[in-house]
Motif scaffolding. Sequence first.
Motif, PDB file in Angstrom:
ATOM      1  N   ASP A 179       0.836  -1.207   0.000  1.00 57.77           N
ATOM      2  CA  ASP A 179       0.000   0.000   0.000  1.00 57.77           C
ATOM      3  C   ASP A 179       0.868   1.254   0.000  1.00 57.77           C
ATOM      4  N   GLY A 180       1.990   1.186   0.714  1.00 57.73           N
ATOM      5  CA  GLY A 180       2.902   2.323   0.729  1.00 57.73           C
ATOM      6  C   GLY A 180       3.550   2.558  -0.624  1.00 57.73           C
ATOM      7  N   TRP A 181       3.948   1.484  -1.296  1.00 56.79           N
ATOM      8  CA  TRP A 181       4.570   1.623  -2.614  1.00 56.79           C
ATOM      9  C   TRP A 181       3.578   2.171  -3.638  1.00 56.79           C
ATOM     10  N   ILE A 182       2.332   1.734  -3.551  1.00 52.85           N
ATOM     11  CA  ILE A 182       1.307   2.260  -4.467  1.00 52.85           C
ATOM     12  C   ILE A 182       1.099   3.752  -4.218  1.00 52.85           C
ATOM     13  N   LYS A 183       1.110   4.146  -2.958  1.00 50.22           N
ATOM     14  CA  LYS A 183       0.955   5.561  -2.630  1.00 50.22           C
ATOM     15  C   LYS A 183       2.121   6.383  -3.179  1.00 50.22           C
ATOM     16  N   ILE A 184       3.342   5.881  -2.994  1.00 51.66           N
ATOM     17  CA  ILE A 184       4.527   6.574  -3.508  1.00 51.66           C
ATOM     18  C   ILE A 184       4.438   6.731  -5.023  1.00 51.66           C
ATOM     19  N   MET A 185       4.048   5.658  -5.693  1.00 58.24           N
ATOM     20  CA  MET A 185       3.949   5.687  -7.156  1.00 58.24           C
ATOM     21  C   MET A 185       2.948   6.744  -7.619  1.00 58.24           C
ATOM     22  N   ASN A 186       1.762   6.748  -7.037  1.00 58.30           N
ATOM     23  CA  ASN A 186       0.720   7.679  -7.465  1.00 58.30           C
ATOM     24  C   ASN A 186       1.012   9.122  -7.078  1.00 58.30           C
ATOM     25  N   ALA A 187       1.925   9.314  -6.124  1.00 57.80           N
ATOM     26  CA  ALA A 187       2.263  10.675  -5.695  1.00 57.80           C
ATOM     27  C   ALA A 187       3.299  11.332  -6.599  1.00 57.80           C
ATOM     28  N   GLN A 188       3.918  10.559  -7.492  1.00 57.95           N
ATOM     29  CA  GLN A 188       4.949  11.115  -8.362  1.00 57.95           C
ATOM     30  C   GLN A 188       4.311  11.981  -9.453  1.00 57.95           C
ATOM     31  N   PRO A 189       4.712  13.235  -9.593  1.00 57.43           N
ATOM     32  CA  PRO A 189       4.115  14.128 -10.602  1.00 57.43           C
ATOM     33  C   PRO A 189       4.232  13.601 -12.032  1.00 57.43           C
ATOM     34  N   ALA A 190       5.294  12.859 -12.320  1.00 56.14           N
ATOM     35  CA  ALA A 190       5.520  12.382 -13.690  1.00 56.14           C
ATOM     36  C   ALA A 190       4.819  11.053 -13.980  1.00 56.14           C
ATOM     37  N   PHE A 191       4.197  10.450 -12.989  1.00 53.85           N
ATOM     38  CA  PHE A 191       3.568   9.139 -13.175  1.00 53.85           C
ATOM     39  C   PHE A 191       2.375   9.237 -14.114  1.00 53.85           C
ATOM     40  N   GLN A 192       2.364   8.375 -15.144  1.00 54.13           N
ATOM     41  CA  GLN A 192       1.278   8.396 -16.126  1.00 54.13           C
ATOM     42  C   GLN A 192       0.550   7.063 -16.278  1.00 54.13           C
ATOM     43  N   GLY A 193       0.961   6.065 -15.562  1.00 52.51           N
ATOM     44  CA  GLY A 193       0.258   4.789 -15.650  1.00 52.51           C
ATOM     45  C   GLY A 193       1.179   3.603 -15.464  1.00 52.51           C
ATOM     46  N   VAL A 194       0.555   2.416 -15.256  1.00 51.39           N
ATOM     47  CA  VAL A 194       1.319   1.199 -15.028  1.00 51.39           C
ATOM     48  C   VAL A 194       0.583   0.030 -15.680  1.00 51.39           C
ATOM     49  N   THR A 195       1.338  -0.893 -16.261  1.00 58.90           N
ATOM     50  CA  THR A 195       0.759  -2.089 -16.857  1.00 58.90           C
ATOM     51  C   THR A 195       1.552  -3.311 -16.412  1.00 58.90           C
ATOM     52  N   PHE A 196       0.889  -4.485 -16.498  1.00 56.40           N
ATOM     53  CA  PHE A 196       1.538  -5.748 -16.136  1.00 56.40           C
ATOM     54  C   PHE A 196       1.377  -6.758 -17.269  1.00 56.40           C
ATOM     55  N   GLN A 197       2.347  -7.626 -17.384  1.00 53.11           N
ATOM     56  CA  GLN A 197       2.290  -8.720 -18.341  1.00 53.11           C
ATOM     57  C   GLN A 197       2.966  -9.917 -17.709  1.00 53.11           C
ATOM     58  N   GLU A 198       2.367 -11.125 -17.906  1.00 54.15           N
ATOM     59  CA  GLU A 198       2.942 -12.303 -17.282  1.00 54.15           C
ATOM     60  C   GLU A 198       2.951 -13.484 -18.231  1.00 54.15           C
ATOM     61  N   ALA A 199       3.774 -14.469 -17.897  1.00 53.00           N
ATOM     62  CA  ALA A 199       3.822 -15.737 -18.611  1.00 53.00           C
ATOM     63  C   ALA A 199       3.726 -16.850 -17.578  1.00 53.00           C
ATOM     64  N   LEU A 200       2.845 -17.841 -17.841  1.00 49.83           N
ATOM     65  CA  LEU A 200       2.660 -18.951 -16.919  1.00 49.83           C
ATOM     66  C   LEU A 200       3.642 -20.068 -17.234  1.00 49.83           C
ATOM     67  N   SER A 201       4.024 -20.798 -16.201  1.00 52.83           N
ATOM     68  CA  SER A 201       4.881 -21.956 -16.393  1.00 52.83           C
ATOM     69  C   SER A 201       4.097 -23.044 -17.119  1.00 52.83           C
ATOM     70  N   ASP A 202       4.769 -23.855 -17.882  1.00 50.63           N
ATOM     71  CA  ASP A 202       4.109 -24.935 -18.617  1.00 50.63           C
ATOM     72  C   ASP A 202       3.470 -25.929 -17.651  1.00 50.63           C
ATOM     73  N   GLY A 203       2.150 -26.136 -17.833  1.00 49.16           N
ATOM     74  CA  GLY A 203       1.442 -27.102 -17.006  1.00 49.16           C
ATOM     75  C   GLY A 203       1.405 -26.745 -15.538  1.00 49.16           C
ATOM     76  N   ASN A 204       1.538 -25.466 -15.230  1.00 51.49           N
ATOM     77  CA  ASN A 204       1.595 -25.045 -13.828  1.00 51.49           C
ATOM     78  C   ASN A 204       0.823 -23.750 -13.669  1.00 51.49           C
ATOM     79  N   SER A 205       0.110 -23.628 -12.566  1.00 57.07           N
ATOM     80  CA  SER A 205      -0.651 -22.407 -12.312  1.00 57.07           C
ATOM     81  C   SER A 205       0.236 -21.273 -11.812  1.00 57.07           C
ATOM     82  N   GLU A 206       1.477 -21.594 -11.488  1.00 60.60           N
ATOM     83  CA  GLU A 206       2.395 -20.563 -11.018  1.00 60.60           C
ATOM     84  C   GLU A 206       2.929 -19.762 -12.195  1.00 60.60           C
TER      85      GLU A 206
END
Length: 207
Positions: A74-101
């Motif tokens: 929660d603190g890191w999210i607050k720090i991120m959103n407080a930055q004047p230059a912050f314009q957005g964030v995105t995530f991308q992931e890849a799953l292990s083969d045959g694994n939910s991790e």
Amino acid sequence: MIDYALSSACQAIAISPLDLKVLMEKLKLIEELPRLAFLRLIERYHLDPLLGEISVFLKENEANPVYLPLITIDGWIKIMNAQPAFQGVTFQEALSDGNSEPYWMECTIFRSDRIHPITVREYFAEVKTNQPIWHEMPMRMLRHKVLTQTVRLAFGISMGEPTNLITEASNIKAKTTGGKQNPLVPVNLEANSKPRMQLLKERLISA
């Protein structure tokens, strides 16, 4: 020195010195340096310990226990959103083969004053720990981990604690795991202090 740092921290988050002193009483047996670091982080990034944005953890070691101030997710999210230059964030992931991790996850932060966005990729196998939370919610934990590291890189935020502790700080569910003592034990900063919701309501009324 502690009194000055406490006063500055209170001004930064508009909190009563009495409320913060109650929390600091919990830390009075801790060395001065970790307490100063805790208060400096509150002041610099306007983090509220009563709202769970920053805490103190004990990294237990048989030879030399170490107390560390830890910024929660929660603190890191607050720090991120407080930055004047912050314009957005995105995530991308890849799953292990045959694994939910997840195999890896990337976080990208966009800044208004940079031509290229900042992207960090973390691999689950490299950053996971033995904490049960990493097996119960692997996607969430890896997302928290990569977000933390991307915010640090994108905005030049320096922290002194081991990086694995940052992600686990707000997710520890128990002090013991399989009969073995957990190396991360949260210091209870809320005992004998007002409930968070009551403090929040008081601040909203007085605002």
